[in-house]
Write an enzyme that holds these catalytic residues in place. Structure first.
Site, short mmCIF file in Angstrom:
data_model
loop_
_atom_site.label_atom_id
_atom_site.label_comp_id
_atom_site.label_asym_id
_atom_site.label_seq_id
_atom_site.Cartn_x
_atom_site.Cartn_y
_atom_site.Cartn_z
N GLU A 91 49.67 41.23 41.58
CA GLU A 91 48.77 40.16 41.99
C GLU A 91 48.08 39.58 40.77
OE1 GLU A 91 46.22 41.91 45.05
OE2 GLU A 91 47.93 43.02 45.86
N GLU A 101 41.65 35.07 49.71
CA GLU A 101 41.26 36.25 50.48
C GLU A 101 39.76 36.47 50.30
OE1 GLU A 101 43.49 39.82 49.64
OE2 GLU A 101 41.74 41.09 49.97
#
Ligand SMILES: *[C@@H]1O[C@H](CO)[C@@H](O)[C@H](O)[C@H]1NC(C)=O
Ligand SMILES: *[C@@H]1O[C@H](CO)[C@@H](O)[C@H](O)[C@H]1NC(C)=O
Length: 418
Positions: free
Chosen positions: A222, A333
């Site tokens: 990520e 997120e």
């Protein structure tokens, strides 16, 4: 001077003791924890050649490249550092230093650069402070995502527990592709500073490179930007990476906070603040991130902007990703830690819904994947996913300039998201 330091030091110990007693721990436990914190700091903060103080309060240590935390890993004891990838998916890319290009990119660099740079042969690492570790649930969990809430969204799940985005949990607004073998992904990501309601929450915008299943053995690489008061002690927008090979359980961490990522670049520090930030109705700034797998060595490389190849995750860290990725996700997120079913007002992206469009809503543009022939191309069959579109939403599109893009984000708590 020395006497003064030791006096303030014992005051600090006393305060820490009082604080821990208030938290229900004894002072002996406090001392044990404190020495565990110190041992940990000694392990991760390597002796520096030079230290640069950033205006945002960070200390950036220039660490000799071969002394970085990655080389504490037993498998990396005899590792020969790859100073460049053997392959780059962008045909136009040249690994030569291009000074005029760098000149143009100066705008999108990092805050600490105003006070200096790290010399060749070293890598800049944000120094971890005692208070950073003390904010974590435990020394062992410092620098890691919480296991309790799987942090990568599973857009194909029909499990409403996962999808409900209820009282506590991670919420997402993403675009994704799956069903092929992927060898990398790229995006240009608009940079904002979302407001975080509680210090235990965070808001981030990133690329996920995923392999395996979401339950137990997920492999994930990520990279993107995040605001995380718990991790950094402030509300700054910071460049970050994360990796795991077991669904966030025992392996992996943010940035260089454990052995894993091998950095080769002396300009960009993981976890350092990004500057400048976009403003509502005003100037927009974005960063480009490319992650790709070197077909020869198998390592996963990361590039920031046009010129900065930051380093790589060695292939042996992973199981599924040692071969290829099976899903790519791009988007935002947030963590909602409100109790009793109410929604946090923590923002995602700019805090505006996608309908607001350019200059107001946050975006990802020119999203691309690296395909089985190692070519960068527009992703096929892009899906979108969000748990509660009244809280955070996503809308994708495509055009000539921006290729495949999407607007995403939202304010969280609002009349339609109570
Ligand atoms: C590293 O190299 C040394 C000396 O050549 C060797 O004894 C050792 O087994 C190697 N370690 C690993 C993990 O490969
Ligand atoms: C971060 O932002 C929150 C509000 O969004 C504020 O309450 C808090 O004091 C800020 N923290 C720091 C360290 O500036």
């Amino acid at each position: 001077m020395a006497a003064h330091i030791s006096v303030s030091h014992s005051w600090l110990v006393l305060f820490l003791c009082l604080f821990l007693m208030a938290a229900g721990l004894s002072c002996a436990e406090g001392r044990t924890r404190r020495s565990a914190v110190h041992r940990h700091l000694k392990r991760i903060n390597k002796p520096a050649l030079k230290t640069i103080q950033s205006p945002d309060g960070d200390m950036i240590d220039c660490i000799p490249i071969s002394h970085q935390p990655a080389f504490d890993h037993p498998f990396l004891r005899n590792h020969t550092i790859q100073m460049r990838p053997t392959f780059h998916p962008d045909g136009l890319f040249e690994l030569k230093e291009k000074e005029e290009e760098k000149e143009k990119e100066k705008l999108m660099l990092q805050h600490w650069h105003v006070n200096g740079r790290c010399p060749e042969g070293s890598v800049p690492i944000r120094r971890t402070r005692e208070e950073d570790v003390l904010r974590a649930a435990s020394v062992r969990r410092y620098g890691r995502k919480r296991r309790s809430a799987a942090a990568a969204p599973d857009p194909l799940s029909t499990d409403m527990e996962m999808g409900s985005g209820g009282a506590s949990g991670h919420q997402h607004a993403i675009a994704y592709v799956q069903g092929d073998k992927y060898y990398g992904a790229r995006a240009t990501i608009n940079v904002w500073q979302p407001r975080i309601e509680q210090s235990s929450e965070f808001s981030l915008s990133q690329i996920w490179i995923l392999g395996g299943s979401f339950g137990q053995d997920l492999n994930s690489i990520e990279a993107g930007w995040q605001v995380s008061p718990d991790l950094y002690g402030d509300n700054n927008t910071r460049l970050f990476t994360y990796w795991t090979s077991d669904a966030y359980q025992a392996t992996g961490c943010y940035n260089l906070l454990c052995s894993g990522f091998i950095q080769i670049n002396n300009d960009i520090a993981m976890g350092a603040s990004i500057y400048p930030i976009s403003n509502y109705g005003g100037s927009q700034y974005d960063i480009s991130i490319l992650v790709w797998k070197d077909p020869k060595e198998g390592n996963w490389w990361m590039q920031f902007g046009r010129d900065y190849v930051l380093g790589y995750w060695p292939s042996f860290l992973f199981s599924y990703l040692a071969d290829s990725a099976s899903m790519i996700e791009w988007g935002g997120e947030v963590v909602n830690s409100e109790p009793d079913g109410s929604h946090t007002s923590t923002q995602m992206g700019s805090g505006q819904f996608p309908e607001e469009g350019f200059g107001k809503s946050s975006y990802f543009r020119n999203i691309q994947v690296v395909d089985e022939s190692n070519n960068l191309r527009a992703p096929k069959g892009v899906g979108t996913f969000t748990e509660q579109s009244n809280c955070y939403d996503v809308q994708s599109g495509s055009n000539g300039d921006w290729g495949t893009y999407f607007y995403y984000g939202g304010p969280g708590k609002n009349p339609n998201c109570p």
